[in-house]
Design a protein around this motif. Structure first.
Motif, PDB file in Angstrom:
ATOM      1  N   LYS A 189       1.000  -1.156   0.102  1.00  0.00           N
ATOM      2  CA  LYS A 189      -0.040   0.010   0.066  1.00  0.00           C
ATOM      3  C   LYS A 189       1.018   1.380   0.249  1.00  0.00           C
ATOM      4  O   LYS A 189       0.298   2.199  -0.286  1.00  0.00           O
ATOM      5  N   THR A 190       2.076   1.115   0.163  1.00  0.00           N
ATOM      6  CA  THR A 190       3.056   2.407   0.250  1.00  0.00           C
ATOM      7  C   THR A 190       3.248   2.933  -1.071  1.00  0.00           C
ATOM      8  O   THR A 190       3.288   2.241  -2.273  1.00  0.00           O
ATOM      9  N   ASN A 191       3.046   4.227  -1.258  1.00  0.00           N
ATOM     10  CA  ASN A 191       2.831   5.016  -2.418  1.00  0.00           C
ATOM     11  C   ASN A 191       4.507   4.843  -3.278  1.00  0.00           C
ATOM     12  O   ASN A 191       4.371   4.659  -4.512  1.00  0.00           O
ATOM     13  N   TRP A 192       5.379   5.071  -2.786  1.00  0.00           N
ATOM     14  CA  TRP A 192       6.869   4.854  -3.248  1.00  0.00           C
ATOM     15  C   TRP A 192       6.878   3.412  -4.120  1.00  0.00           C
ATOM     16  O   TRP A 192       7.427   3.399  -5.119  1.00  0.00           O
ATOM     17  N   TYR A 193       6.256   2.549  -3.478  1.00  0.00           N
ATOM     18  CA  TYR A 193       6.312   1.201  -3.777  1.00  0.00           C
ATOM     19  C   TYR A 193       5.493   1.049  -5.282  1.00  0.00           C
ATOM     20  O   TYR A 193       5.817   0.479  -6.205  1.00  0.00           O
ATOM     21  N   LYS A 194       4.125   1.783  -4.920  1.00  0.00           N
ATOM     22  CA  LYS A 194       3.234   1.769  -6.145  1.00  0.00           C
ATOM     23  C   LYS A 194       4.043   2.530  -7.513  1.00  0.00           C
ATOM     24  O   LYS A 194       3.607   2.141  -8.470  1.00  0.00           O
ATOM     25  N   ASN A 195       4.723   3.660  -7.029  1.00  0.00           N
ATOM     26  CA  ASN A 195       5.395   4.435  -8.194  1.00  0.00           C
ATOM     27  C   ASN A 195       6.500   3.511  -8.836  1.00  0.00           C
ATOM     28  O   ASN A 195       6.588   3.357 -10.020  1.00  0.00           O
ATOM     29  N   MET A 196       7.014   2.784  -8.142  1.00  0.00           N
ATOM     30  CA  MET A 196       8.171   1.713  -8.416  1.00  0.00           C
ATOM     31  C   MET A 196       7.394   0.812  -9.565  1.00  0.00           C
ATOM     32  O   MET A 196       7.841   0.602 -10.677  1.00  0.00           O
ATOM     33  N   LEU A 197       6.393   0.252  -9.222  1.00  0.00           N
ATOM     34  CA  LEU A 197       5.555  -0.656  -9.938  1.00  0.00           C
ATOM     35  C   LEU A 197       5.158  -0.228 -11.118  1.00  0.00           C
ATOM     36  O   LEU A 197       5.193  -0.557 -12.228  1.00  0.00           O
ATOM     37  N   ALA A 198       4.913   1.303 -11.201  1.00  0.00           N
ATOM     38  CA  ALA A 198       4.483   1.904 -12.207  1.00  0.00           C
ATOM     39  C   ALA A 198       5.618   2.219 -13.217  1.00  0.00           C
ATOM     40  O   ALA A 198       5.683   3.099 -14.239  1.00  0.00           O
ATOM     41  N   GLY A 199       6.769   1.774 -12.990  1.00  0.00           N
ATOM     42  CA  GLY A 199       7.968   2.148 -13.928  1.00  0.00           C
ATOM     43  C   GLY A 199       8.944   3.282 -13.351  1.00  0.00           C
ATOM     44  O   GLY A 199       9.808   3.434 -14.026  1.00  0.00           O
ATOM     45  N   SER A 200       8.852   3.656 -12.385  1.00  0.00           N
ATOM     46  CA  SER A 200       9.806   4.651 -11.768  1.00  0.00           C
ATOM     47  C   SER A 200      11.071   4.051 -11.400  1.00  0.00           C
ATOM     48  O   SER A 200      11.227   2.895 -10.652  1.00  0.00           O
ATOM     49  N   LYS A 201      12.111   4.543 -11.707  1.00  0.00           N
ATOM     50  CA  LYS A 201      13.436   4.163 -11.359  1.00  0.00           C
ATOM     51  C   LYS A 201      13.771   4.547  -9.660  1.00  0.00           C
ATOM     52  O   LYS A 201      12.923   5.580  -9.340  1.00  0.00           O
TER      53      LYS A 201
END
Length: 118
Positions: free
Chosen positions: A51-63
């Motif tokens: 549920k952590t936002n930085w994790y979700k951002n990483m899954l969306a392709g963020s380095k």
């Protein structure tokens, strides 16, 4: 930066700054995070698990951009760890480094972890 220099920097701090690009805003988002590393692998444990936002951002392709004391030391692609054995191994690394009490105090869900090659 050589791996030796990176390891020296990581040995001196208990917290790094993680920067990811927001999946909705497109802006760089910085967060202080705890970490563990072993050999050439950096391990991260999202505080609220999947549920952590930085994790979700990483899954969306963020380095993952990692800074130590205000200096960017690494850009990496995070690899999610979702199997319970792998996650438990990372949790144990965190407990060993930060203490079981603090890990239980600050981390609320243990369903995912992240590894990144350094």
């Amino acid at each position: 930066m050589s791996n030796y220099d990176l390891h020296q920097k990581l040995n001196r701090v208990s917290e790094i700054i993680l920067s990811v690009k927001g999946r909705k805003s497109g802006k760089d988002i910085l967060r202080p995070v705890w970490f563990a590393y072993d050999g050439n692998t950096l391990y991260l444990l999202p505080v609220q698990g999947s549920k952590t936002n930085w994790y979700k951002n990483m899954l969306a392709g963020s380095k993952l951009n990692i800074s130590v004391n205000g200096v960017k030391v690494l850009t990496a692609t995070g690899k999610p760890i979702t199997n319970s054995t792998g996650v438990n191994e990372v949790v144990n690394k965190f407990k060993s480094k930060y203490g079981e009490g603090d890990v239980k105090k600050y981390y609320t869900q243990f369903d995912v972890a992240v590894e990144a090659s350094v």
